[in-house]
Design an enzyme around this catalytic site. Structure first.
Site, short mmCIF file in Angstrom:
data_model
loop_
_atom_site.label_atom_id
_atom_site.label_comp_id
_atom_site.label_asym_id
_atom_site.label_seq_id
_atom_site.Cartn_x
_atom_site.Cartn_y
_atom_site.Cartn_z
CB THR A 9 -0.92 0.03 1.25
OG1 THR A 9 -1.90 1.07 1.08
CG2 THR A 9 -0.17 0.29 2.53
CG HIS A 13 -4.93 7.41 6.77
ND1 HIS A 13 -5.01 8.12 7.94
CD2 HIS A 13 -4.66 8.30 5.79
CE1 HIS A 13 -4.81 9.40 7.67
NE2 HIS A 13 -4.59 9.54 6.38
CE LYS A 14 -6.46 1.22 1.23
NZ LYS A 14 -6.22 0.54 -0.05
CG ASP A 73 -8.73 -1.95 -4.90
OD1 ASP A 73 -7.95 -0.98 -4.91
OD2 ASP A 73 -9.77 -1.99 -5.60
CG PHE A 152 -8.37 6.95 5.52
CD1 PHE A 152 -8.49 5.88 6.40
CD2 PHE A 152 -8.41 6.69 4.15
CE1 PHE A 152 -8.64 4.58 5.92
CE2 PHE A 152 -8.55 5.39 3.67
CZ PHE A 152 -8.67 4.34 4.56
N GLY A 153 -10.32 9.36 4.26
CA GLY A 153 -11.22 9.16 3.12
C GLY A 153 -12.63 9.66 3.38
CG ASP A 155 -13.42 6.86 7.76
OD1 ASP A 155 -14.03 6.03 7.06
OD2 ASP A 155 -12.33 6.63 8.31
P1 ITT Z 1 -3.41 1.90 -1.90
O1 ITT Z 1 -4.01 1.57 -3.24
O2 ITT Z 1 -1.99 2.36 -2.01
O3 ITT Z 1 -3.59 0.81 -0.89
P2 ITT Z 1 -5.46 3.96 -1.88
O4 ITT Z 1 -5.89 4.99 -0.88
O5 ITT Z 1 -5.16 4.40 -3.29
O6 ITT Z 1 -4.20 3.17 -1.27
P3 ITT Z 1 -7.60 2.27 -2.85
O7 ITT Z 1 -7.12 2.28 -4.25
O8 ITT Z 1 -8.02 0.98 -2.24
O9 ITT Z 1 -6.53 2.82 -1.84
O10 ITT Z 1 -8.76 3.36 -2.74
C1 ITT Z 1 -9.56 3.36 -1.68
C2 ITT Z 1 -10.30 4.69 -1.60
O11 ITT Z 1 -11.60 4.39 -1.04
C3 ITT Z 1 -9.60 5.61 -0.61
O12 ITT Z 1 -8.78 6.54 -1.27
C4 ITT Z 1 -10.77 6.28 0.10
O13 ITT Z 1 -11.22 7.39 -0.64
C5 ITT Z 1 -11.84 5.20 0.08
N1 ITT Z 1 -11.76 4.35 1.29
C6 ITT Z 1 -11.32 3.06 1.39
N2 ITT Z 1 -11.36 2.64 2.66
C7 ITT Z 1 -11.82 3.66 3.38
C8 ITT Z 1 -12.08 3.85 4.76
O14 ITT Z 1 -11.82 2.90 5.66
N3 ITT Z 1 -12.58 5.02 5.15
C9 ITT Z 1 -12.84 6.00 4.26
N4 ITT Z 1 -12.60 5.93 2.96
C10 ITT Z 1 -12.09 4.76 2.51
#
Ligand code: ITT
Length: 199
Positions: A9, A13-14, A73, A152-153, A155
Protein backbone atom coordinates in the site's frame (compact mmCIF):
# COMPACT_ATOMS: atom_id res chain seq x y z
CA UNK A 1 6.94 -11.37 15.84
CA UNK A 2 5.11 -14.59 15.01
CA UNK A 3 4.30 -13.65 11.42
CA UNK A 4 5.66 -11.08 8.98
CA UNK A 5 3.64 -9.38 6.27
CA UNK A 6 4.68 -6.92 3.58
CA UNK A 7 1.52 -4.87 3.01
CA UNK A 8 1.39 -3.47 -0.55
CA UNK A 9 0.00 0.00 0.00
CA UNK A 10 0.93 3.63 -0.33
CA UNK A 11 -1.77 4.59 2.19
CA UNK A 12 -0.38 5.08 5.71
CA UNK A 13 -3.90 5.14 7.21
CA UNK A 14 -4.58 1.61 5.98
CA UNK A 15 -1.30 0.41 7.53
CA UNK A 16 -2.17 1.95 10.91
CA UNK A 17 -5.61 0.36 10.76
CA UNK A 18 -4.24 -3.11 9.98
CA UNK A 19 -1.95 -2.88 13.00
CA UNK A 20 -4.80 -1.88 15.32
CA UNK A 21 -7.28 -4.44 13.89
CA UNK A 22 -4.69 -7.19 14.44
CA UNK A 23 -4.06 -6.03 17.99
CA UNK A 24 -7.78 -5.95 18.79
CA UNK A 25 -8.66 -9.23 17.07
CA UNK A 26 -5.77 -11.38 18.35
CA UNK A 27 -5.17 -9.60 21.67
CA UNK A 28 -1.49 -10.09 20.83
CA UNK A 29 0.76 -7.13 19.95
CA UNK A 30 3.35 -9.54 18.50
CA UNK A 31 1.10 -11.58 16.22
CA UNK A 32 1.98 -9.87 12.91
CA UNK A 33 4.69 -7.40 11.98
CA UNK A 34 3.51 -5.24 9.07
CA UNK A 35 5.96 -3.46 6.81
CA UNK A 36 5.35 -1.65 3.50
CA UNK A 37 7.37 -1.49 0.26
CA UNK A 38 9.68 1.46 -0.35
CA UNK A 39 7.63 4.44 -1.59
CA UNK A 40 6.45 5.31 -4.13
CA UNK A 41 4.19 2.24 -4.26
CA UNK A 42 1.74 3.00 -7.02
CA UNK A 43 1.00 0.07 -9.35
CA UNK A 44 -1.50 0.62 -12.17
CA UNK A 45 -4.87 -0.48 -10.79
CA UNK A 46 -6.56 -1.45 -14.04
CA UNK A 47 -8.56 -4.42 -12.81
CA UNK A 48 -12.33 -4.51 -13.21
CA UNK A 49 -13.13 -5.58 -9.62
CA UNK A 50 -11.83 -4.84 -6.11
CA UNK A 51 -10.55 -8.44 -6.04
CA UNK A 52 -8.54 -8.00 -9.26
CA UNK A 53 -7.01 -4.74 -8.06
CA UNK A 54 -6.00 -6.24 -4.72
CA UNK A 55 -4.23 -9.04 -6.62
CA UNK A 56 -2.49 -6.47 -8.87
CA UNK A 57 -1.23 -4.60 -5.80
CA UNK A 58 -0.14 -7.81 -4.02
CA UNK A 59 1.76 -8.97 -7.12
CA UNK A 60 3.50 -5.59 -7.38
CA UNK A 61 5.33 -6.36 -4.10
CA UNK A 62 8.73 -8.02 -4.45
CA UNK A 63 8.59 -11.37 -2.60
CA UNK A 64 11.00 -11.79 0.30
CA UNK A 65 11.88 -14.99 2.17
CA UNK A 66 9.76 -15.47 5.30
CA UNK A 67 7.27 -12.71 4.51
CA UNK A 68 3.64 -13.05 3.48
CA UNK A 69 2.40 -10.37 1.06
CA UNK A 70 -0.98 -8.69 1.54
CA UNK A 71 -2.87 -6.00 -0.40
CA UNK A 72 -6.18 -4.21 0.15
CA UNK A 73 -8.37 -2.65 -2.53
CA UNK A 74 -11.33 -0.81 -1.16
CA UNK A 75 -13.98 1.74 -1.93
CA UNK A 76 -17.37 3.22 -1.20
CA UNK A 77 -20.38 1.91 -3.16
CA UNK A 78 -23.48 4.13 -3.03
CA UNK A 79 -26.79 2.52 -3.92
CA UNK A 80 -28.44 5.63 -5.42
CA UNK A 81 -25.35 6.18 -7.61
CA UNK A 82 -25.45 2.64 -9.03
CA UNK A 83 -22.48 1.61 -6.89
CA UNK A 84 -20.25 4.61 -7.65
CA UNK A 85 -17.63 5.79 -6.80
CA UNK A 86 -16.86 2.09 -6.13
CA UNK A 87 -13.71 0.94 -7.83
CA UNK A 88 -12.87 4.58 -8.65
CA UNK A 89 -13.13 5.84 -5.04
CA UNK A 90 -9.47 6.87 -4.93
CA UNK A 91 -9.76 8.73 -8.26
CA UNK A 92 -13.26 10.24 -7.82
CA UNK A 93 -11.86 13.79 -7.34
CA UNK A 94 -8.31 15.22 -6.89
CA UNK A 95 -8.35 15.64 -3.08
CA UNK A 96 -10.25 13.90 -0.30
CA UNK A 97 -12.06 17.10 0.56
CA UNK A 98 -13.19 17.48 -3.06
CA UNK A 99 -14.27 13.82 -3.13
CA UNK A 100 -16.56 14.39 -0.16
CA UNK A 101 -17.94 17.63 -1.64
CA UNK A 102 -18.61 15.90 -4.96
CA UNK A 103 -20.36 13.01 -3.20
CA UNK A 104 -22.56 15.33 -1.11
CA UNK A 105 -23.45 17.29 -4.26
CA UNK A 106 -24.33 14.14 -6.22
CA UNK A 107 -26.43 12.95 -3.28
CA UNK A 108 -28.16 16.28 -2.71
CA UNK A 109 -31.90 15.78 -2.26
CA UNK A 110 -31.58 12.02 -2.59
CA UNK A 111 -33.75 10.10 -0.12
CA UNK A 112 -31.95 6.78 -0.60
CA UNK A 113 -28.69 7.23 1.36
CA UNK A 114 -27.78 3.50 1.54
CA UNK A 115 -24.09 2.73 0.93
CA UNK A 116 -21.40 0.25 1.83
CA UNK A 117 -17.65 0.17 2.09
CA UNK A 118 -16.04 -2.85 0.45
CA UNK A 119 -12.53 -4.17 1.06
CA UNK A 120 -10.96 -6.97 -0.98
CA UNK A 121 -7.75 -8.53 0.30
CA UNK A 122 -5.32 -10.95 -1.32
CA UNK A 123 -2.67 -12.88 0.63
CA UNK A 124 0.39 -14.30 -1.16
CA UNK A 125 3.15 -16.53 0.22
CA UNK A 126 6.82 -15.60 0.19
CA UNK A 127 7.18 -16.90 -3.37
CA UNK A 128 4.40 -14.62 -4.59
CA UNK A 129 1.83 -17.43 -4.94
CA UNK A 130 -1.83 -16.83 -4.03
CA UNK A 131 -2.76 -18.33 -0.64
CA UNK A 132 -6.13 -16.77 0.16
CA UNK A 133 -8.55 -14.10 -1.06
CA UNK A 134 -11.40 -12.54 0.86
CA UNK A 135 -13.64 -9.49 1.13
CA UNK A 136 -15.22 -7.53 3.95
CA UNK A 137 -18.08 -5.05 3.93
CA UNK A 138 -19.43 -2.32 6.19
CA UNK A 139 -23.06 -1.36 5.59
CA UNK A 140 -24.39 2.10 6.31
CA UNK A 141 -25.57 5.35 4.81
CA UNK A 142 -24.29 8.68 3.53
CA UNK A 143 -24.67 11.57 5.96
CA UNK A 144 -26.19 14.90 4.90
CA UNK A 145 -22.99 16.73 5.91
CA UNK A 146 -19.47 16.07 7.24
CA UNK A 147 -18.87 15.20 10.90
CA UNK A 148 -15.71 14.13 12.73
CA UNK A 149 -11.99 14.24 12.08
CA UNK A 150 -10.80 10.68 12.80
CA UNK A 151 -10.00 8.08 10.16
CA UNK A 152 -9.53 9.03 6.51
CA UNK A 153 -11.22 9.16 3.12
CA UNK A 154 -15.01 9.19 3.21
CA UNK A 155 -15.21 8.49 6.97
CA UNK A 156 -16.68 11.97 7.80
CA UNK A 157 -19.78 11.24 5.69
CA UNK A 158 -20.28 7.50 6.33
CA UNK A 159 -22.72 6.43 9.07
CA UNK A 160 -22.31 2.71 9.75
CA UNK A 161 -25.39 0.70 10.76
CA UNK A 162 -23.38 -0.87 13.57
CA UNK A 163 -22.60 1.79 16.16
CA UNK A 164 -21.98 2.16 19.87
CA UNK A 165 -24.29 5.05 20.67
CA UNK A 166 -26.61 7.47 18.92
CA UNK A 167 -24.43 10.56 19.57
CA UNK A 168 -21.59 9.19 17.49
CA UNK A 169 -22.76 8.81 13.94
CA UNK A 170 -20.01 8.87 11.32
CA UNK A 171 -16.90 6.68 11.23
CA UNK A 172 -14.83 9.86 11.61
CA UNK A 173 -16.57 10.62 14.93
CA UNK A 174 -15.68 7.21 16.34
CA UNK A 175 -12.48 6.43 18.22
CA UNK A 176 -10.24 4.34 15.97
CA UNK A 177 -10.68 1.21 18.09
CA UNK A 178 -14.42 1.23 17.34
CA UNK A 179 -14.01 1.76 13.57
CA UNK A 180 -11.38 -0.98 13.63
CA UNK A 181 -13.84 -3.50 15.05
CA UNK A 182 -16.65 -2.90 12.56
CA UNK A 183 -15.07 -1.67 9.32
CA UNK A 184 -14.91 -3.41 5.94
CA UNK A 185 -11.13 -3.62 6.47
CA UNK A 186 -11.60 -5.24 9.90
CA UNK A 187 -14.09 -7.73 8.46
CA UNK A 188 -11.66 -8.72 5.69
CA UNK A 189 -8.52 -8.79 7.86
CA UNK A 190 -10.18 -10.98 10.53
CA UNK A 191 -10.63 -13.67 7.85
CA UNK A 192 -7.00 -13.28 6.73
CA UNK A 193 -5.82 -13.63 10.35
CA UNK A 194 -8.01 -16.71 10.88
CA UNK A 195 -6.49 -18.23 7.72
CA UNK A 196 -2.97 -17.56 9.02
CA UNK A 197 -3.82 -18.98 12.45
CA UNK A 198 -5.12 -22.20 10.87
CA UNK A 199 -2.29 -22.78 8.37
P1 ITT B 1 -3.41 1.90 -1.90
O1 ITT B 1 -4.01 1.57 -3.24
O2 ITT B 1 -1.99 2.36 -2.01
O3 ITT B 1 -3.59 0.81 -0.89
P2 ITT B 1 -5.46 3.96 -1.88
O4 ITT B 1 -5.89 4.99 -0.88
O5 ITT B 1 -5.16 4.40 -3.29
O6 ITT B 1 -4.20 3.17 -1.27
P3 ITT B 1 -7.60 2.27 -2.85
O7 ITT B 1 -7.12 2.28 -4.25
O8 ITT B 1 -8.02 0.98 -2.24
O9 ITT B 1 -6.53 2.82 -1.84
O10 ITT B 1 -8.76 3.36 -2.74
C1 ITT B 1 -9.56 3.36 -1.68
C2 ITT B 1 -10.30 4.69 -1.60
O11 ITT B 1 -11.60 4.39 -1.04
C3 ITT B 1 -9.60 5.61 -0.61
O12 ITT B 1 -8.78 6.54 -1.27
C4 ITT B 1 -10.77 6.28 0.10
O13 ITT B 1 -11.22 7.39 -0.64
C5 ITT B 1 -11.84 5.20 0.08
N1 ITT B 1 -11.76 4.35 1.29
C6 ITT B 1 -11.32 3.06 1.39
N2 ITT B 1 -11.36 2.64 2.66
C7 ITT B 1 -11.82 3.66 3.38
C8 ITT B 1 -12.08 3.85 4.76
O14 ITT B 1 -11.82 2.90 5.66
N3 ITT B 1 -12.58 5.02 5.15
C9 ITT B 1 -12.84 6.00 4.26
N4 ITT B 1 -12.60 5.93 2.96
C10 ITT B 1 -12.09 4.76 2.51
Amino acid sequence: MKHKIIFGTGNAHKLEELREITRIFTGDTNFIEFTTPEPPFDPIENGSTFEENSLIKAQAVKPQNGYYILADDSGLCVEALDGRPGLYSARYAPSQDEKISKLLTEMHGNQNRRAKFVCAMTLLNDKGEILFKTTGECQGKIALSRAGTNGFGFDPVFIPDEKQNEEIKTLAQMPSDIKNQISHRANALKKIITFIQNN
